[in-house]
Design a protein around this motif. Structure first.
Motif, PDB file in Angstrom:
ATOM      1  N   THR A   1       0.837  -1.206   0.000  1.00  0.00           N
ATOM      2  CA  THR A   1       0.000   0.000   0.000  1.00  0.00           C
ATOM      3  C   THR A   1       0.868   1.250   0.000  1.00  0.00           C
ATOM      4  OG1 THR A   1      -1.731  -1.173   1.226  1.00  0.00           O
ATOM      5  CG2 THR A   1      -1.847   1.234   1.201  1.00  0.00           C
ATOM      6  N   THR A   2       1.972   1.217   0.741  1.00  0.00           N
ATOM      7  CA  THR A   2       2.891   2.367   0.785  1.00  0.00           C
ATOM      8  C   THR A   2       3.512   2.622  -0.580  1.00  0.00           C
ATOM      9  OG1 THR A   2       3.403   1.931   3.114  1.00  0.00           O
ATOM     10  CG2 THR A   2       4.946   3.321   1.893  1.00  0.00           C
ATOM     11  N   ILE A   3       3.939   1.559  -1.265  1.00  0.00           N
ATOM     12  CA  ILE A   3       4.507   1.704  -2.611  1.00  0.00           C
ATOM     13  C   ILE A   3       3.473   2.308  -3.552  1.00  0.00           C
ATOM     14  CG2 ILE A   3       5.317   0.426  -4.637  1.00  0.00           C
ATOM     15  CD1 ILE A   3       6.707  -1.507  -2.737  1.00  0.00           C
ATOM     16  N   TYR A   4       2.259   1.792  -3.482  1.00  0.00           N
ATOM     17  CA  TYR A   4       1.168   2.291  -4.328  1.00  0.00           C
ATOM     18  C   TYR A   4       0.913   3.772  -4.063  1.00  0.00           C
ATOM     19  CZ  TYR A   4      -3.699   2.955  -5.845  1.00  0.00           C
ATOM     20  OH  TYR A   4      -4.845   3.431  -6.413  1.00  0.00           O
ATOM     21  N   ALA A   5       0.768   4.123  -2.784  1.00  0.00           N
ATOM     22  CA  ALA A   5       0.403   5.496  -2.419  1.00  0.00           C
ATOM     23  C   ALA A   5       1.505   6.482  -2.782  1.00  0.00           C
ATOM     24  CB  ALA A   5       0.086   5.571  -0.925  1.00  0.00           C
ATOM     25  N   PHE A   6       2.747   6.142  -2.471  1.00  0.00           N
ATOM     26  CA  PHE A   6       3.842   7.062  -2.767  1.00  0.00           C
ATOM     27  C   PHE A   6       4.065   7.208  -4.265  1.00  0.00           C
ATOM     28  CE2 PHE A   6       5.013   6.987   1.683  1.00  0.00           C
ATOM     29  CZ  PHE A   6       5.578   8.241   1.853  1.00  0.00           C
ATOM     30  N   SER A   7       3.929   6.134  -5.014  1.00  0.00           N
ATOM     31  CA  SER A   7       4.077   6.220  -6.470  1.00  0.00           C
ATOM     32  C   SER A   7       3.021   7.141  -7.056  1.00  0.00           C
ATOM     33  CB  SER A   7       3.962   4.829  -7.097  1.00  0.00           C
ATOM     34  OG  SER A   7       4.983   3.977  -6.654  1.00  0.00           O
ATOM     35  N   ALA A   8       1.764   6.940  -6.635  1.00  0.00           N
ATOM     36  CA  ALA A   8       0.667   7.760  -7.152  1.00  0.00           C
ATOM     37  C   ALA A   8       0.837   9.222  -6.752  1.00  0.00           C
ATOM     38  CB  ALA A   8      -0.672   7.230  -6.642  1.00  0.00           C
ATOM     39  N   LEU A   9       1.203   9.465  -5.496  1.00  0.00           N
ATOM     40  CA  LEU A   9       1.318  10.835  -4.997  1.00  0.00           C
ATOM     41  C   LEU A   9       2.495  11.578  -5.626  1.00  0.00           C
ATOM     42  CD1 LEU A   9       0.335  13.035  -3.076  1.00  0.00           C
ATOM     43  CD2 LEU A   9       1.803  12.037  -1.307  1.00  0.00           C
ATOM     44  N   LEU A  10       3.664  10.966  -5.629  1.00  0.00           N
ATOM     45  CA  LEU A  10       4.860  11.647  -6.139  1.00  0.00           C
ATOM     46  C   LEU A  10       4.755  11.922  -7.634  1.00  0.00           C
ATOM     47  CD1 LEU A  10       7.691   9.783  -4.176  1.00  0.00           C
ATOM     48  CD2 LEU A  10       6.744  12.060  -3.739  1.00  0.00           C
ATOM     49  N   VAL A  11       4.285  10.936  -8.399  1.00  0.00           N
ATOM     50  CA  VAL A  11       4.149  11.137  -9.847  1.00  0.00           C
ATOM     51  C   VAL A  11       3.096  12.206 -10.130  1.00  0.00           C
ATOM     52  CG1 VAL A  11       3.473  10.069 -12.032  1.00  0.00           C
ATOM     53  CG2 VAL A  11       4.935   8.819 -10.435  1.00  0.00           C
ATOM     54  N   SER A  12       2.009  12.214  -9.367  1.00  0.00           N
ATOM     55  CA  SER A  12       0.950  13.215  -9.563  1.00  0.00           C
ATOM     56  C   SER A  12       1.474  14.622  -9.305  1.00  0.00           C
ATOM     57  CB  SER A  12      -0.227  12.928  -8.634  1.00  0.00           C
ATOM     58  OG  SER A  12      -0.819  11.692  -8.938  1.00  0.00           O
ATOM     59  N   LEU A  13       2.181  14.808  -8.188  1.00  0.00           N
ATOM     60  CA  LEU A  13       2.708  16.128  -7.839  1.00  0.00           C
ATOM     61  C   LEU A  13       3.729  16.608  -8.861  1.00  0.00           C
ATOM     62  CD1 LEU A  13       3.140  15.697  -3.979  1.00  0.00           C
ATOM     63  CD2 LEU A  13       1.506  17.196  -5.128  1.00  0.00           C
ATOM     64  N   PHE A  14       4.659  15.724  -9.218  1.00  0.00           N
ATOM     65  CA  PHE A  14       5.695  16.114 -10.183  1.00  0.00           C
ATOM     66  C   PHE A  14       5.093  16.399 -11.553  1.00  0.00           C
ATOM     67  CE2 PHE A  14       8.686  14.962 -13.557  1.00  0.00           C
ATOM     68  CZ  PHE A  14       9.717  15.865 -13.287  1.00  0.00           C
ATOM     69  N   SER A  15       4.153  15.560 -11.973  1.00  0.00           N
ATOM     70  CA  SER A  15       3.561  15.730 -13.305  1.00  0.00           C
ATOM     71  C   SER A  15       2.736  17.000 -13.387  1.00  0.00           C
ATOM     72  CB  SER A  15       2.689  14.516 -13.645  1.00  0.00           C
ATOM     73  OG  SER A  15       3.454  13.336 -13.644  1.00  0.00           O
ATOM     74  N   GLY A  16       1.959  17.292 -12.331  1.00  0.00           N
ATOM     75  CA  GLY A  16       1.181  18.529 -12.317  1.00  0.00           C
ATOM     76  C   GLY A  16       2.078  19.750 -12.402  1.00  0.00           C
ATOM     77  N   TRP A  17       3.162  19.732 -11.619  1.00  0.00           N
ATOM     78  CA  TRP A  17       4.122  20.843 -11.644  1.00  0.00           C
ATOM     79  C   TRP A  17       4.782  20.971 -13.011  1.00  0.00           C
ATOM     80  CZ3 TRP A  17       9.502  20.545 -12.317  1.00  0.00           C
ATOM     81  CH2 TRP A  17      10.197  21.749 -12.129  1.00  0.00           C
TER      82      TRP A  17
END
Length: 318
Positions: free
Chosen positions: A118-134
């Motif tokens: 779950t941690t791998i899933y959550a961090f992957s989704a969160l970090l990629v989302s933040l970086f991609s939006g920026w």
């Protein structure tokens, strides 16, 4: 023939269910957004998601994480944010995060796969989302948003009309528009919500039809066969298969559990979950009415990248 009839039945049932559910969600969410924008006028200015405010990216991610929307039902909220002139980057973060990180999905992942996965899933989704939006904001991909054409009323010649045309239907400017409205016209808000739904209804039903057909005619055995650990391309294949496989994350997680039992790797399963929950044919068809091709392609690439990152991280650690 019996099997085909059963598959067709499943596809029809899924179409009816999704058509009803998503129609209610679309109209309901559009109504709520319009009501809130009328009730709290500052929301129309997108003050909570300013372009140059770095914290707005985190706010958008947090807001997305608490909204239990599927990939399609984020669209009315997305349109509301764009109309409110919210920051493009934070708005994209919300679009990525909302269908992937709500409490229901995270809870199901914890129960099914445990804390580490779950941690791998959550961090992957969160970090990629933040970086991609920026990054999308940085390279000015907001120029690929299709702006809605607003027909100007010939009797409207002042600034109040310009700000009200998007929220008012068949109204004329008068002197009362200059003063704040004390009473919210719920009928007009319902009309706005219905018109927003009508604009996207064709895209919605086409997407639902395609997604329901795929759902009904692609069995679990097919997925297990082509995404097993024996296939070196299992993770990217699972991510690609996930996008046309229109399934909510709440539904695909039990499906993923069954695939694990059939020998499909954990990384492959995570890639399938992100691919299917983060995007869908239905959502892409809807987004086509809002995004130009360049932004639509970028959206798909980001979801695939997110799925690959989570998949290969899980593969390396497990």
């Amino acid at each position: 023939m019996v099997s085909m009839t059963e598959e067709l039945k499943n596809a029809i049932e899924m179409f009816i269910f999704l058509a009803f559910e998503l129609s209610i969600l679309f109209i309901g969410i559009s109504f709520i957004i319009s009501y809130l924008q009328e009730r709290f006028p500052t929301l129309k200015n997108g003050f909570f998601l300013k372009k140059n405010n770095k914290s707005s990216y985190l706010i958008a991610a947090g807001f997305g994480a608490i909204t239990p929307f599927c990939s399609c039902s984020t669209i009315p909220m997305l349109k509301g944010m764009l109309k409110a002139k919210a920051g493009f980057g934070p708005t994209m973060v919300f679009l990525f995060v909302s269908p992937l990180l709500n409490p229901i999905i995270v809870g199901l992942l914890l129960i099914t796969f445990g804390f580490k996965i779950t941690t791998i899933y959550a961090f992957s989704a969160l970090l990629v989302s933040l970086f991609s939006g920026w990054m999308l904001q940085k390279i000015n991909f907001d120029r690929y948003i299709i702006e809605e054409k607003v027909q100007e009323n010939s009797s409207c010649q002042n600034n109040h009309c310009e700000s009200s045309l998007l929220a008012e239907v068949n109204t004329r400017c008068d002197k009362k528009m200059a003063s704040p409205r004390k009473k919210i016209n719920l009928k007009k808000i319902w009309i706005n919500a219905w018109l927003e739904y009508k604009k996207l209804s064709l895209y919605l039903f086409i997407g639902i039809a395609i997604g329901s057909f795929i759902y009904g005619f692609i069995p679990t055995e097919f997925l297990a066969k082509y995404t097993s650990d024996d296939n070196p391309f299992a993770i990217p294949l699972a991510a690609i298969i996930g996008i046309p496989l229109y399934v909510r994350a709440e539904t695909v997680i039990p499906l993923a559990s069954g695939l694990l039992a059939k020998g499909v790797g954990t990384g492959t399963v995570l890639a399938l979950i992100i691919g299917s929950a983060g995007a869908s044919i239905t959502e892409l068809i809807l987004l086509k009415s809002i995004f130009r091709t360049q932004l639509l392609i970028a959206f798909v690439v980001i979801i695939l990248g997110m799925a690959l990152l989570a998949g290969y991280c899980a593969y390396l650690f497990f």
